[in-house]
Write a protein that holds these residues in place. Sequence first.
Motif, short mmCIF file in Angstrom:
data_model
loop_
_atom_site.label_atom_id
_atom_site.label_comp_id
_atom_site.label_asym_id
_atom_site.label_seq_id
_atom_site.Cartn_x
_atom_site.Cartn_y
_atom_site.Cartn_z
N ILE A 211 44.23 34.01 40.69
CA ILE A 211 43.72 34.55 41.83
C ILE A 211 44.89 34.45 43.02
O ILE A 211 45.32 33.33 43.14
CB ILE A 211 42.44 33.84 42.15
CG1 ILE A 211 41.22 33.95 41.10
CG2 ILE A 211 41.72 34.76 43.41
CD1 ILE A 211 41.06 35.20 40.60
N VAL A 212 45.27 35.73 43.46
CA VAL A 212 45.86 35.74 44.72
C VAL A 212 45.17 35.96 45.98
O VAL A 212 44.42 36.86 46.11
CB VAL A 212 46.97 37.05 44.65
CG1 VAL A 212 48.03 37.25 45.60
CG2 VAL A 212 47.73 36.60 43.25
N ASN A 213 45.64 35.34 47.06
CA ASN A 213 44.87 35.56 48.51
C ASN A 213 45.87 36.70 49.00
O ASN A 213 46.91 36.58 49.28
CB ASN A 213 45.02 34.10 48.93
CG ASN A 213 44.49 34.28 50.62
OD1 ASN A 213 44.65 35.09 51.38
ND2 ASN A 213 44.09 33.27 51.12
N LEU A 214 44.93 37.75 49.00
CA LEU A 214 45.80 38.83 49.81
C LEU A 214 46.19 38.72 50.94
O LEU A 214 47.11 39.48 51.39
CB LEU A 214 44.56 40.01 49.68
CG LEU A 214 44.42 40.56 48.22
CD1 LEU A 214 43.37 41.58 48.28
CD2 LEU A 214 45.54 40.86 47.47
N ASN A 217 49.44 36.20 50.24
CA ASN A 217 50.11 36.65 49.04
C ASN A 217 50.65 35.37 48.13
O ASN A 217 51.52 35.57 47.40
CB ASN A 217 51.37 37.49 49.23
CG ASN A 217 51.83 38.30 48.13
OD1 ASN A 217 50.97 38.79 47.34
ND2 ASN A 217 52.93 38.55 47.99
N GLN A 219 49.26 32.49 44.95
CA GLN A 219 48.52 32.26 44.06
C GLN A 219 47.56 30.90 44.39
O GLN A 219 48.02 30.06 44.70
CB GLN A 219 48.99 32.15 42.69
CG GLN A 219 47.88 31.93 41.73
CD GLN A 219 48.83 31.95 40.17
OE1 GLN A 219 49.58 32.66 39.80
NE2 GLN A 219 48.37 30.94 39.35
N ARG A 323 46.93 47.02 47.55
CA ARG A 323 47.22 45.75 46.56
C ARG A 323 45.82 45.07 46.23
O ARG A 323 44.98 44.91 47.27
CB ARG A 323 48.19 44.75 47.48
CG ARG A 323 49.47 45.20 47.58
CD ARG A 323 50.21 44.09 48.12
NE ARG A 323 49.90 43.49 49.43
CZ ARG A 323 49.34 42.32 49.69
NH1 ARG A 323 49.21 41.43 48.47
NH2 ARG A 323 49.06 41.82 50.70
N TYR A 324 45.62 44.85 45.16
CA TYR A 324 44.21 44.33 44.53
C TYR A 324 44.57 42.91 43.87
O TYR A 324 45.68 42.33 43.67
CB TYR A 324 43.81 45.15 43.41
CG TYR A 324 43.05 46.11 43.73
CD1 TYR A 324 41.82 46.39 43.87
CD2 TYR A 324 43.63 47.51 44.00
CE1 TYR A 324 41.18 47.38 44.37
CE2 TYR A 324 43.26 48.65 44.29
CZ TYR A 324 41.69 48.79 44.28
OH TYR A 324 41.03 49.80 44.78
N ASN A 325 43.34 42.16 43.84
CA ASN A 325 43.60 40.99 43.20
C ASN A 325 42.22 40.92 42.21
O ASN A 325 41.63 41.91 42.24
CB ASN A 325 43.37 39.73 44.28
CG ASN A 325 41.92 39.29 45.05
OD1 ASN A 325 40.94 40.37 44.45
ND2 ASN A 325 42.01 38.89 46.11
N TRP A 326 42.16 39.92 41.43
CA TRP A 326 41.20 39.74 40.41
C TRP A 326 39.61 39.67 40.67
O TRP A 326 38.90 40.08 40.19
CB TRP A 326 41.51 38.81 39.53
CG TRP A 326 42.63 38.99 38.47
CD1 TRP A 326 43.87 38.73 38.41
CD2 TRP A 326 42.40 40.03 37.50
NE1 TRP A 326 44.54 39.26 37.42
CE2 TRP A 326 43.71 40.07 36.77
CE3 TRP A 326 41.36 40.86 36.82
CZ2 TRP A 326 43.81 40.90 35.66
CZ3 TRP A 326 41.45 41.45 35.69
CH2 TRP A 326 42.94 41.49 34.95
N TYR A 330 40.80 44.45 47.97
CA TYR A 330 42.15 44.97 48.15
C TYR A 330 42.40 45.24 49.65
O TYR A 330 41.48 45.06 50.51
CB TYR A 330 41.89 46.21 47.49
CG TYR A 330 41.27 47.57 48.12
CD1 TYR A 330 41.60 48.20 49.32
CD2 TYR A 330 40.04 47.53 47.78
CE1 TYR A 330 40.89 49.08 49.83
CE2 TYR A 330 39.09 48.51 48.28
CZ TYR A 330 39.49 49.19 49.32
OH TYR A 330 38.67 50.19 50.10
#
Length: 720
Positions: A211-214, A217, A219, A323-326, A330
């Motif tokens: 999981i990335v914090n948008l 940026n 993990q 940019r998306y994360n899981w 976005y």
Amino acid sequence: MRKINTTKMLCAVAGLAFCSQTMAQTDLHDSIDLHEVQIVGKTKARKMHEQAYAISVVDLATKYQSASALNQVLNTVTSIKIREDGGLGSNYSFAMNGFSGNQVKFFIDGIPMDNFGSSFNLANISANMADRIEVYKGVLPVYLGSDALGGAVNIVSRTNANYLDATYSVGSFNTHRAALNGVYTSKGGFTLRANAFANYSDNDYKVFAPIVNLSTNKQEGEEWVRRFNDGYQSYGLKLEAGVVRKSWADYLLFGVIASADKRNVQTGATMDAVYGGVKNRSWSLIPSVRYKKNDLLLPGLSLSLYGTYSMVNTYNVDTLARRYNWYGDYVASTSAGEAYLTDATIRERQWQANANLSYIISDHHSLVLNNVFSANRRKSNDEMYPDDEMNNVPQQLTKNITGLGYQIRYNRWNANVFGKMYRLYSSTNKLMDQFTENQRWEKLSDRKQRYGYGAAATYYILPSLQAKVSFERAYRMPEAVEMFGDGLVQKANPDLKPESSNNLNAGLLYDQAFGAHRVQAEVNYIYRDTKDFILKGVSLSSNPTTSYDNIGKVQTRGIEASLGYAYKRNFHINGNLTYQNIKDKMKYQESQNTYVGDGISENITYGQRLPNIPYFFMNGHADYQFFNLGAKGNSLTLNYDIQYIHDYYLSFTGLGAKATKKVIPEQLSHNISVGYSLCDGRYSVVAECNNLTDAKLYDNYRLQKPGRSFNVKFRYYLSK
């Protein structure tokens, strides 16, 4: 003791035309006393298995009730591992004896599937369309004209004169699969053959993902999340019409394959990259003609011909500025394209023709001559780069392969020797002096010619014990997708050189019946000495990509073994294991045209096992059938399957600290099913559970496959 009319028995068994005349001259009431006579026939699959080649033959009649996809069936064969990126419709690669991808060739009824498109593939085709699968390991018979380096898979269609076989399944992740297979043949010889399929899945299974914090940026650990951009659908039709059993043709068939698919792309080459709007779709249209005539002009002379023209269009779309994360969240991005900005169309057109001429000289000697020609022309156009000078610039790849073989056959032994000539012409473009002021595209063209040879022999030590040995000096020319890329994740490499390999197989096959019991066992040793090995690698970046590169020299040593037991038709149990030690054997490497200059240096990965390839895995299967359960002609079947894969490294074992190396973990999966059929198989229903223990399964690094899933399959079968 029992009385048998010998003349009638001979007529029934041999089916000779002169029997009626013989019977007229014989007193039909004359008979003699004989001990009980047992006539034992061999299936076509069994006869194929007894060839001199290293071959595994899968009789698909036992798979019709479960309506399995062909890739699932093949994944249980020794030395074979099918590696998938995810669920239904995901990219997959086929590996056998250390060779993978295009190093292993696929055929339908002897026709290469090199350019059938992504929608008409093993994962989409039901086992119900075929009679058997022939898996050649290492050495191929000449009639399968191809430049396969590590073997081939030939799917042989069902030849029933008249039948209809319809299946439908529904399961987890909103997965639906339907298939319709049938043949109609008139008394006059007209035949119509159809195979159709349709597949759909949301593929919204859970994965354990980074999981990335948008906002930052960075993990922030891993969590279980659902895939949200992984839907897939595909449709396909294979249709043939023509005549059979004519004086001038055993068959003349005109056909067409039409298929299409559409998939959302959830990840890059690893799960570190997650996409929400990347899409891919394709369609293919392939007309064909096939002809065969035995005893052409003179007894023993046979001719077969086929021709195809493949039209395949592929569309890759990646245009979102996000940019998306899981989580599916976005944020806006400063540039368009989640991985690589593209809205590209790739058009491939390929002519393919094959001629096979065989002559049976006598009961013991025969010759075969084969030639296959293919010409692939490819263009791509990317609307995101309208000024790109490479838009609509054709790239070409032409192959011509000729083979000549001789066979000698006696009761206890037979042998084959053959030679092959390979020719290739390629025309493409290469980006020169990249990242400099002289960066430019230059056109490259190349012609290559190679010669190969081989032999295969078998000998029956005992009636139930068979020995086999085969050797081939094989070549494989690079494929279009390897040299030109796929326009999305896989990058181009126009400098790829042909692979060459010395392939050796040696083994023993034991098959013995003890009354109602039957035992089968097989063990094979494999050796491969390969130069310019084409290996698919992964770039571990924020947007991982893949590419194919030559590795100077690779050596494979391995063993495969299988053991099976059957009791009547009721109970079957079997298992197999494969161990393959695949090492980099290039001691020194040469550098040319690099930024750091030219020269020869010591190869730091010399003697190390090749990465990202499973080297030890096992399969097991057991089933039990209860016949006439509930009513005559009804049966209940219980099935259990187990698969084990030992862990292996993503990169070379000697590079980096072992504690920090990326590992594809050890895996163990279980599948179970129960099926019930009625009216001698006319109607059947199967309930199955895949990945029973909900284990985390990976075929490729951190590309997680579905967890526990359930499916119900229905089948209707009608035979005239």
